[in-house]
Design an enzyme around this catalytic site. Structure first.
Site, PDB file in Angstrom:
ATOM      1  N   TYR A   1      -9.871  14.999  -9.694  1.00 56.92           N
ATOM      2  CA  TYR A   1      -9.119  14.252 -10.712  1.00 56.92           C
ATOM      3  C   TYR A   1      -8.245  15.204 -11.521  1.00 56.92           C
ATOM      4  CZ  TYR A   1      -8.187  10.827 -14.413  1.00 56.92           C
ATOM      5  OH  TYR A   1      -7.581   9.979 -15.304  1.00 56.92           O
TER       6      TYR A   1
ATOM      7  N   LYS B   1      -4.035  14.923 -11.705  1.00 55.91           N
ATOM      8  CA  LYS B   1      -3.273  14.686 -12.927  1.00 55.91           C
ATOM      9  C   LYS B   1      -2.333  15.843 -13.236  1.00 55.91           C
ATOM     10  CE  LYS B   1      -4.991  10.846 -12.903  1.00 55.91           C
ATOM     11  NZ  LYS B   1      -4.142   9.781 -12.303  1.00 55.91           N
TER      12      LYS B   1
ATOM     13  N   ASP C   1       0.875  -1.165   0.000  1.00 56.94           N
ATOM     14  CA  ASP C   1       0.000   0.000   0.000  1.00 56.94           C
ATOM     15  C   ASP C   1       0.914   1.216   0.000  1.00 56.94           C
ATOM     16  OD1 ASP C   1      -1.687   2.126   0.485  1.00 56.94           O
ATOM     17  OD2 ASP C   1      -2.921   1.055   1.946  1.00 56.94           O
TER      18      ASP C   1
END
Length: 305
Positions: free
Chosen positions: A175, A179, A74
């Site tokens: 999002y 990015k 993880d």
């Protein structure tokens, strides 16, 4: 066949599926030893609840001609990442290629087309943690090993070129931010790595035919073109192998430093290095998106693949 990455050691995070799997396999095909990490193993799944596992990817690396080593990690847990890098150093003595490919989709509850104030805050912040924190944590622990050998390469995987993302909203505040942050990470790392004779780039595939995308259209890699009946622009899509070949080409380039700090795409690099997708084509998705799809023109990939 020549194995340009024989003797090289790579770490591909988020390697259970999609671009990560494609990259790991193509690095293996070039002869590399590839550590494949992610949260979905044969005994445990991530919140994505997909069936693909890191062990399956490692087998595909072996079958391609490399050596695959699957380790469940993880990458939001610093101690797990520290232990991973210590193991790579103990087993291999070096790390030559780091691919940060954890994409930052906030699980099956990911929200699209919602403003920041309409979004569920926990889901949005989890997206940032998955897409940004994981990359930073991994770089913190892995880069000290990578720069022990001159010529190292860090590839920050993202969605969209820096140029495209600077001008276009990516369907979600969180999002979009994740990015853009990854592209900037590569830029910052390039400055920090240059004195150590190492290179950092950001890299985006085009419209990726990941396992989840194929499932969404109820097609397979063998008959993916059937999906164009639903989404005609899917004709520009590419397999995970295409972006995998982009990473392998970068890693094998003795002059890879020329790309330091740049935002790159698989279609762009295909023209430089001459590799193709599985069907022998060279899909140039981001040029197509700007010149055809975003202008509302009918789907026509002539000249774009």
């Amino acid at each position: 066949m020549a194995k340009p990455l024989a003797g090289k050691v790579a770490l591909v995070t988020g390697g259970s599926r999609g671009a990560g799997r494609g990259i790991a396999v193509q690095l293996g095909a070039a002869g590399a030893t590839v550590y494949v990490t992610g949260r979905t193993s044969g005994t445990q799944r991530s919140e994505m609840d997909r069936p693909e596992t890191i062990e399956q990817t490692a087998v595909l690396v072996d079958e391609a001609g490399g050596r695959g080593i699957a380790i469940r990690v993880d990458h939001l847990v610093p101690e797990e990442v520290r232990t991973l890098v210590e193991r790579i150093e103990n087993e291999q003595g070096a790390l030559h290629i780091l691919v940060n490919d954890i994409w930052g989709i906030g699980g099956p509850k990911m929200e699209w087309n919602k403003s920041v104030w309409e979004s569920t805050l926990d889901i949005g912040l989890h997206t940032l943690r998955l897409g940004v924190d994981t990359h930073a944590i991994t770089s913190h622990f892995a880069i000290p090993l990578l720069i022990k050998t001159p010529g190292g390469l860090v590839v920050e995987m993202t969605d969209g070129t820096d140029e495209y993302n600077a001008k276009n909203y990516r369907v979600s505040f969180f999002y979009d931010l994740a990015k853009a942050a990854v592209n900037r990470m590569a830029f910052a790392l390039a400055h920090e790595l240059k004195p150590h004779q190492a290179t950092a780039v950001s890299l985006t595939p085009g419209w990726l035919r990941s396992e989840a995308m194929l499932d969404a259209y109820k097609v397979t890699e063998a008959n993916w073109r059937d999906a164009t009946k639903q989404s005609p622009h899917f004709a520009i899509s590419e397999s995970p192998a295409f972006v995998g070949r982009a990473v392998a080409a970068l890693a094998a380039d003795p002059d890879v430093a020329r790309w330091n700090g740049q935002s790159l795409s698989s279609g762009q690099l295909a023209k430089v290095y001459g590799f193709t997708d599985l069907d022998g084509s060279q899909p140039d998705c981001w040029r197509y998106v700007v010149e055809v799809q975003d202008l509302g023109k009918p789907a026509d990939v002539t000249g774009y693949r």
